[in-house]
Motif scaffolding. Structure first.
Motif, mmCIF file in Angstrom:
data_model
loop_
_atom_site.group_PDB
_atom_site.id
_atom_site.type_symbol
_atom_site.label_atom_id
_atom_site.label_comp_id
_atom_site.label_asym_id
_atom_site.label_seq_id
_atom_site.Cartn_x
_atom_site.Cartn_y
_atom_site.Cartn_z
ATOM 1 N N ALA A 96 -57.172 54.954 -64.476
ATOM 2 C CA ALA A 96 -57.934 53.747 -64.128
ATOM 3 C C ALA A 96 -58.633 54.305 -62.859
ATOM 4 C CB ALA A 96 -56.928 52.726 -63.666
ATOM 5 N N VAL A 97 -58.356 55.069 -62.150
ATOM 6 C CA VAL A 97 -59.237 55.654 -60.837
ATOM 7 C C VAL A 97 -60.503 56.417 -61.650
ATOM 8 C CG1 VAL A 97 -59.442 57.319 -59.106
ATOM 9 C CG2 VAL A 97 -57.264 55.540 -59.186
ATOM 10 N N ARG A 98 -60.169 57.307 -62.549
ATOM 11 C CA ARG A 98 -61.225 58.313 -63.063
ATOM 12 C C ARG A 98 -62.071 57.235 -63.949
ATOM 13 N NH1 ARG A 98 -59.111 63.978 -63.803
ATOM 14 N NH2 ARG A 98 -57.683 64.183 -62.113
ATOM 15 N N LEU A 99 -61.710 56.334 -64.806
ATOM 16 C CA LEU A 99 -62.466 55.597 -65.599
ATOM 17 C C LEU A 99 -63.208 54.706 -64.703
ATOM 18 C CD1 LEU A 99 -60.082 54.449 -68.640
ATOM 19 C CD2 LEU A 99 -62.309 56.115 -68.550
ATOM 20 N N GLY A 100 -62.716 54.198 -63.498
ATOM 21 C CA GLY A 100 -63.332 53.334 -62.825
ATOM 22 C C GLY A 100 -64.589 54.016 -62.199
ATOM 23 N N ALA A 101 -64.280 55.429 -61.469
ATOM 24 C CA ALA A 101 -65.157 56.147 -60.946
ATOM 25 C C ALA A 101 -66.312 56.390 -61.871
ATOM 26 C CB ALA A 101 -64.501 57.282 -60.472
ATOM 27 N N ALA A 102 -66.019 56.889 -62.986
ATOM 28 C CA ALA A 102 -67.140 57.192 -63.985
ATOM 29 C C ALA A 102 -67.873 55.768 -64.306
ATOM 30 C CB ALA A 102 -66.348 57.466 -65.528
ATOM 31 N N GLY A 103 -67.357 54.619 -64.573
ATOM 32 C CA GLY A 103 -68.289 53.333 -64.861
ATOM 33 C C GLY A 103 -68.692 52.789 -63.704
ATOM 34 N N GLY A 104 -68.498 53.165 -62.265
ATOM 35 C CA GLY A 104 -69.038 52.352 -61.515
ATOM 36 C C GLY A 104 -68.334 51.244 -60.849
ATOM 37 N N SER A 105 -67.041 51.317 -61.090
ATOM 38 C CA SER A 105 -66.143 50.289 -60.874
ATOM 39 C C SER A 105 -64.928 50.714 -59.940
ATOM 40 C CB SER A 105 -65.644 49.475 -62.308
ATOM 41 O OG SER A 105 -64.633 48.393 -61.866
ATOM 42 N N HIS A 106 -64.220 49.859 -59.661
ATOM 43 C CA HIS A 106 -63.009 50.439 -58.919
ATOM 44 C C HIS A 106 -61.646 50.351 -59.639
ATOM 45 C CE1 HIS A 106 -61.604 46.431 -58.165
ATOM 46 N NE2 HIS A 106 -62.543 45.853 -57.656
ATOM 47 N N ALA A 107 -60.628 51.136 -59.328
ATOM 48 C CA ALA A 107 -59.512 51.263 -60.209
ATOM 49 C C ALA A 107 -58.788 49.822 -60.486
ATOM 50 C CB ALA A 107 -58.481 52.309 -59.432
ATOM 51 N N GLY A 108 -58.536 48.887 -59.394
ATOM 52 C CA GLY A 108 -58.149 47.782 -59.588
ATOM 53 C C GLY A 108 -58.730 47.003 -60.547
ATOM 54 N N ARG A 109 -59.791 46.916 -60.754
ATOM 55 C CA ARG A 109 -60.421 46.329 -62.094
ATOM 56 C C ARG A 109 -60.169 46.677 -63.298
ATOM 57 N NH1 ARG A 109 -66.211 45.506 -60.710
ATOM 58 N NH2 ARG A 109 -65.317 43.646 -59.270
ATOM 59 N N VAL A 110 -60.056 48.075 -63.420
ATOM 60 C CA VAL A 110 -59.913 48.836 -64.532
ATOM 61 C C VAL A 110 -58.362 48.441 -65.118
ATOM 62 C CG1 VAL A 110 -59.606 50.773 -65.812
ATOM 63 C CG2 VAL A 110 -61.570 50.393 -64.327
ATOM 64 N N VAL A 111 -57.472 48.790 -63.969
ATOM 65 C CA VAL A 111 -56.090 48.392 -64.293
ATOM 66 C C VAL A 111 -55.925 46.928 -64.786
ATOM 67 C CG1 VAL A 111 -53.573 48.407 -63.175
ATOM 68 C CG2 VAL A 111 -55.132 50.169 -62.493
ATOM 69 N N ARG A 112 -56.375 45.980 -63.908
ATOM 70 C CA ARG A 112 -56.063 44.739 -64.335
ATOM 71 C C ARG A 112 -56.771 44.287 -65.765
ATOM 72 N NH1 ARG A 112 -57.598 43.776 -58.963
ATOM 73 N NH2 ARG A 112 -59.808 43.297 -59.466
ATOM 74 N N GLY A 113 -57.894 44.898 -66.117
ATOM 75 C CA GLY A 113 -58.367 44.825 -67.599
ATOM 76 C C GLY A 113 -57.285 45.347 -68.469
ATOM 77 N N ALA A 114 -56.888 46.758 -67.992
ATOM 78 C CA ALA A 114 -55.851 47.108 -69.032
ATOM 79 C C ALA A 114 -54.399 46.295 -69.243
ATOM 80 C CB ALA A 114 -55.447 48.774 -68.543
ATOM 81 N N GLU A 115 -53.889 45.798 -67.974
ATOM 82 C CA GLU A 115 -52.923 45.006 -68.253
ATOM 83 C C GLU A 115 -53.125 43.932 -68.945
ATOM 84 O OE1 GLU A 115 -52.087 44.602 -64.056
ATOM 85 O OE2 GLU A 115 -50.874 46.345 -63.706
ATOM 86 N N GLN A 116 -54.292 42.904 -68.740
ATOM 87 C CA GLN A 116 -54.620 41.963 -69.414
ATOM 88 C C GLN A 116 -54.732 42.295 -71.096
ATOM 89 O OE1 GLN A 116 -58.108 40.575 -67.718
ATOM 90 N NE2 GLN A 116 -57.112 39.471 -66.173
#
Length: 147
Positions: A108-128
């Motif tokens: 999530a941290v790496r994908l967030g950084a690559a996509g201009g987002s933050h890890a929390g948003r990526v993790v929440r999206g994955a959890e949902q």
């Protein structure tokens, strides 16, 4: 590392071998990484797996995610970092990570950084996504879940 080098030198001396020093002492970098994995900057010295690199690149054209699995020390990291990734840099965003104790968060941290987002948003999206699976496809996605 210092302890290992000290022991290596002691053993070499005991066996009567001279220490010639690493290639860096001569000012010329070694054309091989030894026991270390190849990195992107070593791509010019990475060879012998061209067919495998082409196969992985072809798979990535057909699907969004590719996992490379193999025995420890078999060259997975070198294959990705010095073989596949340098060829993809111009055409795609790449994220290479080695699974660890918190793989989902690291991803999530790496994908967030690559996509201009933050890890929390990526993790929440994955959890949902894991509670509400979505169908894959050209524009769809499938959440990645750890076993």
């Amino acid at each position: 590392m210092e302890e290992w080098e000290r022991r290596w030198r002691e053993t070499a001396t005991h066996l009567g071998e001279e220490h010639t020093g690493p290639a860096e002492d001569s000012g010329t970098p070694a054309p091989y990484a030894g026991l270390c994995s190849f990195q992107e900057q070593h791509a010019e010295w990475f060879f012998g797996r061209e067919r495998l690199v082409e196969e992985l690149a072809g798979r990535l054209k057909r699907q969004r995610f590719v996992a490379v699995i193999g025995a420890s020390g078999s060259g997975k990291s070198s294959l990705l970092r010095a073989g596949l990734v340098p060829g993809l840099r111009a055409a795609a965003t790449t994220v290479v990570l080695t699974p660890g104790p918190r793989s989902l968060e690291e991803c999530a941290v790496r994908l967030g950084a690559a996509g201009g987002s933050h890890a929390g948003r990526v993790v929440r999206g994955a959890e949902q996504g894991s509670r509400e699976p979505r169908q894959g496809g050209a524009s769809g996605s499938r959440p990645v879940r750890e076993p």
